[in-house]
Design a protein around this motif. Structure first.
Motif, mmCIF file in Angstrom:
data_model
loop_
_atom_site.group_PDB
_atom_site.id
_atom_site.type_symbol
_atom_site.label_atom_id
_atom_site.label_comp_id
_atom_site.label_asym_id
_atom_site.label_seq_id
_atom_site.Cartn_x
_atom_site.Cartn_y
_atom_site.Cartn_z
ATOM 1 N N PRO A 251 -26.540 22.721 -24.240
ATOM 2 C CA PRO A 251 -26.677 24.114 -24.667
ATOM 3 C C PRO A 251 -27.956 24.299 -25.475
ATOM 4 O O PRO A 251 -28.418 23.397 -26.170
ATOM 5 C CB PRO A 251 -25.435 24.345 -25.532
ATOM 6 C CG PRO A 251 -24.441 23.334 -25.060
ATOM 7 C CD PRO A 251 -25.258 22.145 -24.632
ATOM 8 N N ALA A 252 -28.530 25.503 -25.395
ATOM 9 C CA ALA A 252 -29.831 25.778 -25.992
ATOM 10 C C ALA A 252 -29.843 25.668 -27.514
ATOM 11 O O ALA A 252 -30.815 25.228 -28.101
ATOM 12 C CB ALA A 252 -30.297 27.170 -25.579
ATOM 13 N N GLY A 253 -28.815 26.098 -28.169
ATOM 14 C CA GLY A 253 -28.782 26.101 -29.625
ATOM 15 C C GLY A 253 -27.350 26.095 -30.095
ATOM 16 O O GLY A 253 -26.443 25.774 -29.343
ATOM 17 N N PRO A 254 -27.136 26.492 -31.344
ATOM 18 C CA PRO A 254 -25.769 26.501 -31.868
ATOM 19 C C PRO A 254 -24.895 27.482 -31.092
ATOM 20 O O PRO A 254 -25.343 28.549 -30.702
ATOM 21 C CB PRO A 254 -25.926 26.939 -33.313
ATOM 22 C CG PRO A 254 -27.319 27.380 -33.489
ATOM 23 C CD PRO A 254 -28.114 26.941 -32.317
ATOM 24 N N GLU A 255 -23.646 27.096 -30.877
ATOM 25 C CA GLU A 255 -22.722 27.977 -30.176
ATOM 26 C C GLU A 255 -22.373 29.160 -31.066
ATOM 27 O O GLU A 255 -22.030 29.004 -32.232
ATOM 28 C CB GLU A 255 -21.447 27.239 -29.778
ATOM 29 C CG GLU A 255 -20.523 28.118 -28.951
ATOM 30 C CD GLU A 255 -19.318 27.377 -28.402
ATOM 31 O OE1 GLU A 255 -19.357 27.022 -27.225
ATOM 32 O OE2 GLU A 255 -18.375 27.155 -29.181
ATOM 33 N N LEU A 256 -22.479 30.350 -30.494
ATOM 34 C CA LEU A 256 -22.143 31.575 -31.208
ATOM 35 C C LEU A 256 -20.694 31.968 -30.968
ATOM 36 O O LEU A 256 -20.013 32.431 -31.884
ATOM 37 C CB LEU A 256 -23.052 32.720 -30.753
ATOM 38 C CG LEU A 256 -24.540 32.536 -31.013
ATOM 39 C CD1 LEU A 256 -25.327 33.653 -30.356
ATOM 40 C CD2 LEU A 256 -24.815 32.491 -32.507
ATOM 41 N N ALA A 257 -20.249 31.798 -29.727
ATOM 42 C CA ALA A 257 -18.889 32.213 -29.374
ATOM 43 C C ALA A 257 -18.538 31.662 -27.999
ATOM 44 O O ALA A 257 -19.408 31.229 -27.251
ATOM 45 C CB ALA A 257 -18.791 33.736 -29.356
ATOM 46 N N LYS A 258 -17.276 31.726 -27.695
ATOM 47 C CA LYS A 258 -16.794 31.490 -26.334
ATOM 48 C C LYS A 258 -16.805 32.850 -25.636
ATOM 49 O O LYS A 258 -16.582 33.885 -26.283
ATOM 50 C CB LYS A 258 -15.368 30.920 -26.337
ATOM 51 C CG LYS A 258 -15.236 29.577 -27.031
ATOM 52 C CD LYS A 258 -15.862 28.499 -26.194
ATOM 53 C CE LYS A 258 -15.629 27.127 -26.818
ATOM 54 N NZ LYS A 258 -16.455 26.112 -26.184
ATOM 55 N N THR A 259 -17.051 32.845 -24.337
ATOM 56 C CA THR A 259 -17.078 34.121 -23.622
ATOM 57 C C THR A 259 -15.748 34.863 -23.760
ATOM 58 O O THR A 259 -15.724 36.092 -23.817
ATOM 59 C CB THR A 259 -17.419 33.923 -22.139
ATOM 60 O OG1 THR A 259 -16.483 33.008 -21.562
ATOM 61 C CG2 THR A 259 -18.839 33.395 -21.967
ATOM 62 N N SER A 260 -14.662 34.121 -23.870
ATOM 63 C CA SER A 260 -13.334 34.736 -23.998
ATOM 64 C C SER A 260 -13.130 35.440 -25.346
ATOM 65 O O SER A 260 -12.211 36.242 -25.503
ATOM 66 C CB SER A 260 -12.247 33.681 -23.807
ATOM 67 O OG SER A 260 -12.399 32.640 -24.752
ATOM 68 N N GLU A 261 -13.996 35.154 -26.324
ATOM 69 C CA GLU A 261 -13.895 35.786 -27.650
ATOM 70 C C GLU A 261 -14.634 37.127 -27.726
ATOM 71 O O GLU A 261 -14.549 37.815 -28.741
ATOM 72 C CB GLU A 261 -14.473 34.849 -28.717
ATOM 73 C CG GLU A 261 -13.741 33.547 -28.858
ATOM 74 C CD GLU A 261 -14.450 32.562 -29.792
ATOM 75 O OE1 GLU A 261 -13.748 31.675 -30.289
ATOM 76 O OE2 GLU A 261 -15.671 32.677 -30.021
ATOM 77 N N VAL A 262 -15.368 37.469 -26.663
ATOM 78 C CA VAL A 262 -16.172 38.691 -26.667
ATOM 79 C C VAL A 262 -15.554 39.665 -25.662
ATOM 80 O O VAL A 262 -15.699 39.485 -24.452
ATOM 81 C CB VAL A 262 -17.646 38.386 -26.309
ATOM 82 C CG1 VAL A 262 -18.483 39.657 -26.391
ATOM 83 C CG2 VAL A 262 -18.219 37.301 -27.215
ATOM 84 N N PRO A 263 -14.844 40.683 -26.132
ATOM 85 C CA PRO A 263 -14.167 41.593 -25.210
ATOM 86 C C PRO A 263 -15.146 42.472 -24.422
ATOM 87 O O PRO A 263 -16.225 42.816 -24.916
ATOM 88 C CB PRO A 263 -13.299 42.451 -26.134
ATOM 89 C CG PRO A 263 -13.966 42.383 -27.464
ATOM 90 C CD PRO A 263 -14.634 41.044 -27.534
ATOM 91 N N VAL A 264 -14.767 42.827 -23.200
ATOM 92 C CA VAL A 264 -15.567 43.752 -22.397
ATOM 93 C C VAL A 264 -15.610 45.094 -23.123
ATOM 94 O O VAL A 264 -14.589 45.596 -23.598
ATOM 95 C CB VAL A 264 -14.960 43.917 -20.983
ATOM 96 C CG1 VAL A 264 -15.739 44.967 -20.189
ATOM 97 C CG2 VAL A 264 -14.959 42.593 -20.241
ATOM 98 N N GLY A 265 -16.821 45.651 -23.269
ATOM 99 C CA GLY A 265 -17.002 46.906 -23.984
ATOM 100 C C GLY A 265 -17.039 46.734 -25.492
ATOM 101 O O GLY A 265 -17.145 47.702 -26.230
ATOM 102 N N GLY A 266 -16.975 45.500 -25.949
ATOM 103 C CA GLY A 266 -16.965 45.213 -27.386
ATOM 104 C C GLY A 266 -17.926 44.103 -27.728
ATOM 105 O O GLY A 266 -18.911 43.867 -27.041
ATOM 106 N N GLY A 267 -17.602 43.379 -28.791
ATOM 107 C CA GLY A 267 -18.481 42.308 -29.218
ATOM 108 C C GLY A 267 -17.898 41.509 -30.352
ATOM 109 O O GLY A 267 -16.761 41.729 -30.779
ATOM 110 N N LYS A 268 -18.702 40.578 -30.821
ATOM 111 C CA LYS A 268 -18.312 39.702 -31.926
ATOM 112 C C LYS A 268 -19.514 39.531 -32.859
ATOM 113 O O LYS A 268 -20.616 39.207 -32.412
ATOM 114 C CB LYS A 268 -17.871 38.339 -31.392
ATOM 115 C CG LYS A 268 -17.506 37.355 -32.488
ATOM 116 C CD LYS A 268 -17.073 36.006 -31.954
ATOM 117 C CE LYS A 268 -16.740 35.085 -33.121
ATOM 118 N NZ LYS A 268 -16.296 33.780 -32.674
ATOM 119 N N VAL A 269 -19.288 39.734 -34.148
ATOM 120 C CA VAL A 269 -20.331 39.512 -35.155
ATOM 121 C C VAL A 269 -20.234 38.070 -35.625
ATOM 122 O O VAL A 269 -19.166 37.611 -36.024
ATOM 123 C CB VAL A 269 -20.173 40.477 -36.351
ATOM 124 C CG1 VAL A 269 -21.239 40.207 -37.410
ATOM 125 C CG2 VAL A 269 -20.225 41.926 -35.890
#
Length: 156
Positions: free
Chosen positions: A60-78
């Motif tokens: 992976p390019a850098g530190p992991e920010l999130a899993k794709t499953s943690e980011v809802p469609v139409g939403g996001g994760k801070v």
């Protein structure tokens, strides 16, 4: 010696050199209101389509920010510790932006109802492109480069 007589540098020459040096040193100031140039990214809108398989033996390019499953469609994760917000405006399309509000520098707090929201003065940014949906923010959140590999979203 008043007027730059013999044996020394004329006062006017010293003053001229000093004025040029002062002007050169001040050129970095005065651009506080200028728009910062966004970092270069593979897509101009900060998006990264999800990939199904890692390419070869790539890490992976850098530190992991999130899993794709943690980011809802139409939403996001801070991701506050990285000062990044990751969004998924459409299924399978992930975008990342700076989480630092362009109004006063606060870290945005949440993603809800299609906007990235700052708690300090109520600024709201659209999840699709981080453009300003509601002020007082003067400009969009700058895009961040991310890489999506499998279920992992990494910075860089």
């Amino acid at each position: 010696m008043s007027g730059g007589g013999s044996g020394g540098t004329p006062r006017r020459a010293v003053l001229a050199v000093g004025a040029v040096a002062l002007a050169a040193g001040c050129t970095k100031y005065g651009d506080e209101g200028a728009e910062p140039q966004p970092p270069e990214s593979p897509a101009s809108d900060g998006s990264t389509p999800a990939s199904k398989e890692p390419a070869g033996d790539e890490e992976p390019a850098g530190p992991e920010l999130a899993k794709t499953s943690e980011v809802p469609v139409g939403g996001g994760k801070v991701v506050k510790d990285k000062k990044v917000v990751v969004t998924q405006p459409e299924s399978g399309t992930f975008k990342a932006f700076s989480a630092v509000c362009t109004h006063s520098g606060c870290i945005v707090a949440e993603v809800a109802d299609g906007t990235i929201n700052c708690p300090c003065h109520g600024s709201k940014y659209r999840v699709a492109d981080a453009s300003v949906a509601d002020g007082p923010a003067p400009r969009p959140l700058p895009p961040e480069k991310i890489t999506v590999t499998g279920n992992s979203i990494t910075l860089g």
